[in-house]
Design a protein around this motif. Structure first.
Motif, mmCIF file in Angstrom:
data_model
loop_
_atom_site.group_PDB
_atom_site.id
_atom_site.type_symbol
_atom_site.label_atom_id
_atom_site.label_comp_id
_atom_site.label_asym_id
_atom_site.label_seq_id
_atom_site.Cartn_x
_atom_site.Cartn_y
_atom_site.Cartn_z
ATOM 1 N N TYR A 1 0.889 -1.163 0.000
ATOM 2 C CA TYR A 1 0.000 0.000 0.000
ATOM 3 C C TYR A 1 0.927 1.213 0.000
ATOM 4 O O TYR A 1 1.372 1.680 1.058
ATOM 5 C CB TYR A 1 -0.931 0.000 1.219
ATOM 6 N N PRO A 2 1.271 1.696 -1.200
ATOM 7 C CA PRO A 2 2.381 2.648 -1.326
ATOM 8 C C PRO A 2 2.015 4.107 -1.107
ATOM 9 O O PRO A 2 2.532 4.997 -1.791
ATOM 10 C CB PRO A 2 2.838 2.402 -2.769
ATOM 11 N N ALA A 3 1.129 4.383 -0.177
ATOM 12 C CA ALA A 3 0.793 5.773 0.112
ATOM 13 C C ALA A 3 2.021 6.502 0.661
ATOM 14 O O ALA A 3 2.816 5.918 1.412
ATOM 15 C CB ALA A 3 -0.347 5.839 1.127
ATOM 16 N N PRO A 4 2.175 7.762 0.312
ATOM 17 C CA PRO A 4 3.313 8.517 0.850
ATOM 18 C C PRO A 4 3.083 8.920 2.300
ATOM 19 O O PRO A 4 1.935 9.016 2.758
ATOM 20 C CB PRO A 4 3.354 9.764 -0.046
ATOM 21 N N GLY A 5 4.175 9.148 3.007
ATOM 22 C CA GLY A 5 4.076 9.765 4.316
ATOM 23 C C GLY A 5 3.981 11.275 4.170
ATOM 24 O O GLY A 5 3.967 11.812 3.058
#
Length: 270
Positions: free
Chosen positions: A86-90
């Motif tokens: 789940y490659p959501a950014p920080g």
């Protein structure tokens, strides 16, 4: 900027969005309720702050990495569920803002640039923001599970709602894994009935007092032998303590027999 509501979400078990072949319709109602959160919010948040029941620390801790990794904090699931991404950014700026707000309110807090997404975060967010393009920051819960401390933390974080940040408390309204099935039917229903009454019918002051003494509720300790999955509720409520609650998910046949719910605090978009 629109003031966003806050949520307490019953996040389900393990990596369920990636196991529909195995689970069938088990999570259909929960998934529909999560998808609908995006509609209720009505605008695109600047970021999401997830208060996760799967991260416990001595002091409040906030994930601050720019590209968080994955934490597969479950066991016994199919091999492909340990390859989920789940490659959501920080969002390091939001993380710093959260720490500042908590520290200014007398709640010790620190940053953790290494913390990845646990399943209480990525499994719950996948139906809401499937593109995984929404910046996400995680907030831990504190050891000891003090309701007053977590309500106060939510109070401190309330300004984020006017800054476009969506606050999601991720837990489960019934969390006794030994009673996941018919054995938990009575306890989950009785505790949920109490929770519905407290959140939806009491005044803000009485609501808070009831939650401070939640362990006196019917079947409280059978519903939550350890209240880690209830704690995010207190933060979500604290951030909207004077506002009305709405039940946004309610099911009385979860895993065949359990009663579980999710709640919104504050108004939905028109």
């Amino acid at each position: 900027m629109t003031r966003l509501p806050t949520y307490f979400v019953s996040h389900g078990g393990g990596p369920w969005p990636w196991m529909k072949d195995q689970y069938g319709p088990t999570y259909a109602e929960l998934e529909a309720s999560l998808v609908d959160i995006k509609r209720q919010v009505g605008v695109r948040p600047t970021a999401v702050l997830v208060v996760t029941s799967h991260w416990e620390t001595d002091d409040f801790t906030v994930s601050s990495g720019t590209a968080p990794g994955m934490i597969y904090d479950y066991g016994g699931f199919p091999p492909h569920t340990y390859q989920i991404r789940y490659p959501a950014p920080g969002e390091p700026q939001l993380a710093a803002r959260v720490v500042q707000l908590l520290n200014d309110a007398g709640q010790p807090a620190r940053l953790d640039a290494e913390r990845g997404f646990d399943h209480g975060t990525f499994s719950m967010l996948a139906p809401i923001y499937p593109e995984a393009d929404m910046p996400v920051v995680q907030l831990s819960i504190r050891h000891g599970y003090d309701p007053a401390v977590h309500l106060a933390a939510g109070r401190a974080l309330a300004p984020l709602r006017d800054e476009g940040v969506l606050i999601l408390g991720s837990g489960l309204s019934f969390h006794n894994l030994r009673q996941f099935g018919p054995g938990g039917a009575l306890a989950s229903n009785a505790f949920d009935t109490w929770l519905q009454h407290v959140l939806l019918e009491l005044s803000p002051a009485d609501r808070e007092q009831a939650l401070l003494h939640w362990s006196e509720a019917p079947y409280a300790r059978m519903a939550h032998p350890r209240e880690d999955h209830l704690v995010p509720l207190w933060v979500a409520l604290g951030a909207a303590e004077q506002e009305a609650a709405a039940c946004v998910y309610h099911e009385e046949s979860f895993f065949g027999a359990l009663t579980v719910s999710s709640f919104r605090f504050g108004d939905a978009a028109a």
